[in-house]
Design an enzyme around this catalytic site. Structure first.
Site, PDB file in Angstrom:
ATOM      1  N   ASP A 294      -5.612  12.797  43.133  1.00 24.61           N
ATOM      2  CA  ASP A 294      -5.818  14.212  42.844  1.00 24.61           C
ATOM      3  C   ASP A 294      -6.543  14.842  44.028  1.00 24.61           C
ATOM      4  OD1 ASP A 294      -6.428  16.713  41.750  1.00 24.61           O
ATOM      5  OD2 ASP A 294      -6.806  15.897  39.753  1.00 24.61           O
ATOM      6  N   ARG A 296      -7.238  18.136  44.269  1.00 25.25           N
ATOM      7  CA  ARG A 296      -7.769  19.452  43.906  1.00 25.25           C
ATOM      8  C   ARG A 296      -9.292  19.513  44.065  1.00 25.25           C
ATOM      9  NH1 ARG A 296      -5.083  19.869  38.014  1.00 25.25           N
ATOM     10  NH2 ARG A 296      -5.718  17.658  38.099  1.00 25.25           N
TER      11      ARG A 296
END
EC number: 3.5.4.25
Length: 362
Positions: A294, A296
């Protein structure tokens, strides 16, 4: 001069150049020429090889792990470029699209030792440009002269490092009334970062009391799920369920963060989908592309909430990482509100992977 670009603006220019296939120069104690592998052209590769020296193809440690290459530098590996390297060879190392058809790409010799700081910064910069994390890099004797002769953007390494390491400040641009199906008392706020990156949005329902925990959701943009109704994920149903709940309660804030594909961009997300069609799960696909599980940064959400006057939330999420990032960024999570919707036969394995490998509470 007041008219010249500062380092943040120079980095934005460098991202645009790399996406176009134009090389950039990193100046510092070890000046280098940087070309994004994804947008590299045959002519520029030929020109680079003709310059001599010892060019390398820098790939992330995740991609190196797939290719059984030694990541001596920790988060990345410097693969020595063969003298007869072709564009096809470079692309095959950078892009996993043909890994299953052509699995034997090695053995790959990797550089070790010396100052690899510019190589790491190049990968970070290319990632932020939403390109495959791979760069062809060559040492330069005189960075300034080379950049000037070829009209290339030159970035000062020491000035760029702290900028790339920090998240760009967000500023409110405009907000306006937005009646919606879930609530006629809607208002859309636009936030723009200093670094020229994607804008982010806050959809405010009603007039939430700033002194109380607000019902909130951090929703990452998903073109395929939110707009196209894709059955491969649960994003669309989560978006609509969150807005519907806020409408029923009469207040809430949904942050729509432009971090498509867990922060790797729509193009790379489609590459991951293609790998999933070959049998890899969502995490394995990201790793083969060279990305982390991930990519983000949910701290963007806390920045927006804080700027809007909120200090506490009831967070609509199944992702404990969002709760942790909110708390670490100074926004108290008074309650985690589960959001379990959208499971179907097409995304059952995807949701199981999110639970098993990413810790989602499903």
């Amino acid at each position: 001069m007041v008219f010249g670009p500062d380092i943040t603006e120079q980095l934005a220019r460098a991202r645009a150049d790399l996406r176009l296939g134009v090389p950039i120069v990193l100046a510092g104690s070890r000046p280098v020429l940087v070309m994004a592998a994804e947008t590299l052209t045959p002519a520029r590769l030929t020109g680079l090889l003709a310059m001599g020296g010892e060019p390398v193809l820098v790939i992330s440690a995740r991609r190196a792990e797939t290719l059984k290459a030694r990541a001596y530098d920790g988060s990345f590996a410097r693969v020595l470029l063969p003298r007869d390297a072709t564009l096809r060879w470079v692309k095959s190392i950078a892009d996993p699209a043909d890994d299953l058809r052509s699995p034997l790409k090695g053995p790959l010799a990797c550089a070790r030792g010396g100052d690899a700081t510019p190589h790491g910064l190049a990968i970070d910069l290319i990632k932020s440009a939403r390109l495959l994390p791979a760069a062809v890099i060559l040492d330069l004797a005189d960075a300034g002269q080379f950049a000037q002769q070829n009209g290339l953007t030159m970035i000062n390494l020491s000035a760029a490092q702290p900028i790339l390491a920090a998240r760009s400040p967000l500023h409110p641009v405009v907000n306006a009334r937005l009646p919606m199906e879930v609530s006629e008392a809607g208002r859309l706020h636009i936030f723009r970062p200093d670094d020229g990156g994607e804008e982010h949005y806050a959809i405010e329902i009603g007039r939430p009391d700033r002194s109380k925990p607000v019902l909130a959701r951090l929703h990452s943009a998903c073109f395929t799920g939110d707009i196209m109704g894709s059955l491969k994920c649960d994003c669309g149903p989560q978006l609509h369920a969150a807005l519907t709940q806020m409408g029923k309660e009469g207040h809430g804030v949904l942050l729509y963060l432009n971090q498509e594909g867990r922060g790797i961009g729509l193009t790379n997300k489609m590459r991951a989908y293609s790998l999933q069609d070959q049998g890899f799960d969502t995490v394995e696909a990201n790793h083969r592309l060279g990305f982390e599980d991930d990519e983000r940064d949910f701290r963007l959400g806390s920045d927006i909430l804080t700027s809007m006057g909120f200090s506490s939330v009831r967070l609509l999420t199944n992702n404990p990482r969002k709760v942790e990032m909110m708390e670490a960024s100074g926004v108290k999570v008074a309650e985690r509100v589960p959001l379990k919707v959208g499971e179907n036969s097409h995304n059952h394995a995807y949701l199981a992977t999110k639970a098993a490998k990413s810790g989602h509470l499903l």
